[in-house]
Design an enzyme around this catalytic site. Structure first.
Site, short mmCIF file in Angstrom:
data_model
loop_
_atom_site.label_atom_id
_atom_site.label_comp_id
_atom_site.label_asym_id
_atom_site.label_seq_id
_atom_site.Cartn_x
_atom_site.Cartn_y
_atom_site.Cartn_z
N CYS A 16 0.80 -1.20 0.00
CA CYS A 16 0.00 0.00 0.00
C CYS A 16 0.84 1.26 0.00
O CYS A 16 2.06 1.23 0.11
CB CYS A 16 -0.92 0.02 1.22
SG CYS A 16 -0.04 -0.05 2.77
N ASN A 117 1.23 1.01 6.09
CA ASN A 117 2.02 0.42 5.02
C ASN A 117 3.00 -0.54 5.67
O ASN A 117 3.84 -0.13 6.48
CB ASN A 117 2.78 1.50 4.24
CG ASN A 117 3.71 0.91 3.19
OD1 ASN A 117 3.55 -0.23 2.77
ND2 ASN A 117 4.69 1.68 2.77
N GLY A 118 2.90 -1.81 5.33
CA GLY A 118 3.82 -2.80 5.91
C GLY A 118 3.09 -4.07 6.26
O GLY A 118 2.00 -4.36 5.75
N TYR A 257 12.13 -1.54 -7.63
CA TYR A 257 10.86 -1.61 -8.34
C TYR A 257 9.72 -0.79 -7.73
O TYR A 257 8.99 -0.13 -8.44
CB TYR A 257 10.41 -3.08 -8.43
CG TYR A 257 9.05 -3.27 -9.07
CD1 TYR A 257 8.86 -3.03 -10.43
CD2 TYR A 257 7.96 -3.69 -8.31
CE1 TYR A 257 7.61 -3.19 -11.02
CE2 TYR A 257 6.71 -3.86 -8.89
CZ TYR A 257 6.55 -3.61 -10.24
OH TYR A 257 5.31 -3.76 -10.82
#
Length: 485
Positions: A16, A117-118, A257
């Site tokens: 996310c 996030n994670g 990426y």
């Protein structure tokens, strides 16, 4: 349902992106713009929560930010000068609206919204303990454990309860939390997942990447440091560091990426690092060829670096259509196979009779590489060589990246020669782990302590993995029982 983007489906996916604003008029509108810039980090769902000084307002939806948050009536329903948002690609929890963030709960201290996030690598154990103590979960997301830990903490102040909760979780997290008292932004002690801070006038902004600050016209201030909590009330902020100091290990795949090329991550330009990786790849894995061709779009910077270092011309040998949606419905295997070319097609006039070097950022299952190599063969390439701008991905990630089981990772099953044969290339090469570190300005992993989380390449996990280890024990016990039986 046919996915028409075969080159994206076999990449690793970030869980996310998060974005928060404090002290700005129409904060939700800024959050929506910021989430647009972070859409690449999560394309399954999006959500925004705002606070108007008296009440929290939330809108969550499946799908992209565009179409869900570009309507005036949606933004008008999210009033207030404080707001945070989230784009999601699930790594834990089902793909369902109840798991879309920000997650919100009414606690004894008032409303509590969190965007994460994670991945919390002991979430299953914590969840079992919390359920035994009476907690009732509304989602299957690991993030909800944080809410319950805050709610059940014995500390008095909300900040102390939040810190108490964080000290019980392991793994990776960058968080933006909203309460009636203000906003809190923080990173885990190792800083595995990114989070940056900016200013727009008097407003304070947090985002997963600097590109989101650029989009809203905010000035980049600095990264939130590993283990740091930044507490914001209106336009005033302070910082505390409640955790024991630890050596940072940010995720190295952000440069390979995940992050957009126009972002700055940890003082490094993502675009420049990717070009440097390509140049290092050319030094380590040269080949005689006529053209260097990137796999669009993530392979482009590394391909430029490879071409510049090797002297082989860079060309766009695969053309991507930007006017095709993610999916369309087509019956039948033959038509389904042809539909792949709607998104990407070989530049046949350029490729025919040429020796080509394909540059991609990674190989996961290998299914994408098989398609690309065959596409070059079908276009008449004399030779097809593949070069990968990361080391072989041999291990699963437990820190917020959607990684297949290790048994499905091509590099975990096959050696280089077997991988080359599997994808059908004339040769295959990966940048070394030392080469990846050198592209980031380090002397090489072998010469310094690991300064990044590179577990997907090395298996060197920087934290304990409670849930994974417990599941492994169960699997081993079941296997033993089966053998005894």
């Amino acid at each position: 349902m046919l996915t028409t983007n075969p080159f994206d489906d076999d990449h690793l996916h970030e869980e996310c992106g998060i974005f928060g604003v404090s002290g700005a008029e129409s904060a939700a509108a800024l959050v929506a713009l910021g989430l647009h810039a972070l859409q690449h980090r999560g394309q399954e769902a999006a959500g925004i929560t705002s606070f108007d000084g008296a009440q929290f307002h939330t809108h969550r939806a499946m799908g992209h930010v565009a179409g869900n948050f570009d309507r005036d009536e949606v933004i008008r329903a999210l009033p207030g000068t404080v707001a945070c948002g989230h784009v999601r690609y699930s790594t834990t929890g089902e793909t369902a609206l109840r798991n879309v963030q920000p997650l919100y709960a009414d606690l004894a201290s008032g409303g509590f919204a969190v965007a994460h996030n994670g991945n919390i690598s002991n979430a299953m154990r914590l969840r079992r303990e919390l359920v035994r103590r009476g907690s009732i979960f509304q989602s299957t997301s690991d993030t909800e454990t944080i809410i319950h830990l805050v709610a059940t903490s014995s500390y008095r102040s909300l900040l102390d309860r939040f810190i108490d909760a964080l000290k019980q979780v392991e793994g990776a997290y960058s968080l933006i939390v909203m309460t009636p008292e203000g906003m809190i932004a923080c990173r885990d002690p190792l800083g595995i997942r990114p989070l940056v801070m900016g200013r727009l006038g008097d407003a304070i902004i947090f985002a997963s990447e600097t590109v989101a600050l650029d989009v809203v016209g905010a000035e980049f201030v600095r990264s939130v440091e590993p283990g740091e909590l930044v507490i914001v009330q209106g336009t005033e902020m302070r910082s505390i560091r409640p955790f024991a100091e630890a050596a940072a290990r940010p995720c190295i795949f952000e440069w390979v990426y995940f992050s957009r090329p126009d972002s700055i991550v940890g003082d490094h330009s993502v675009y420049s690092v990717r070009k440097a990786i390509g140049a290092q790849l050319a030094i380590e894995s040269p080949v005689e060829a006529d053209l260097v061709i990137p796999v669009p779009d993530s392979g482009v910077p590394a391909a430029i670096g490879y071409a510049q270092e090797s002297g082989i011309p860079f060309e766009l040998g695969i053309i991507r259509s930007h006017y095709v949606g993610r999916t369309f419905i087509q019956p039948g295997d033959k038509v389904r196979h042809l539909g792949v070319k709607l998104k990407h097609n070989a530049n046949r006039a350029l490729i025919a009779g040429k020796r080509v070097v394909l540059i991609d950022d990674s190989i996961v299952r290998g299914t994408t590489s098989v398609k690309i190599v065959q596409m070059m063969r079908d276009a008449g390439a004399a030779e097809v060589h593949m070069r990968i701008a990361s080391p072989p991905t041999k291990h699963s990630c437990f820190y917020g990246v959607d990684t297949p089981e290790r048994a499905k990772l091509l590099a975990a099953k096959l050696d280089l020669a077997a991988m080359t044969g599997y994808i059908g290339a004339d040769s295959l090469g990966f940048v070394s782990i030392d080469g990846l570190y050198k592209a980031l300005g380090e002397r090489g992993r072998a010469d310094v302590r690991p300064q990044y989380c590179d577990a997907c390449f090395t298996g060197d996990y920087p934290t304990t993995l409670t849930d994974h280890d417990e599941l492994a024990e169960v699997d081993q016990f079941a296997l033993l029982e089966e053998r005894v039986a």
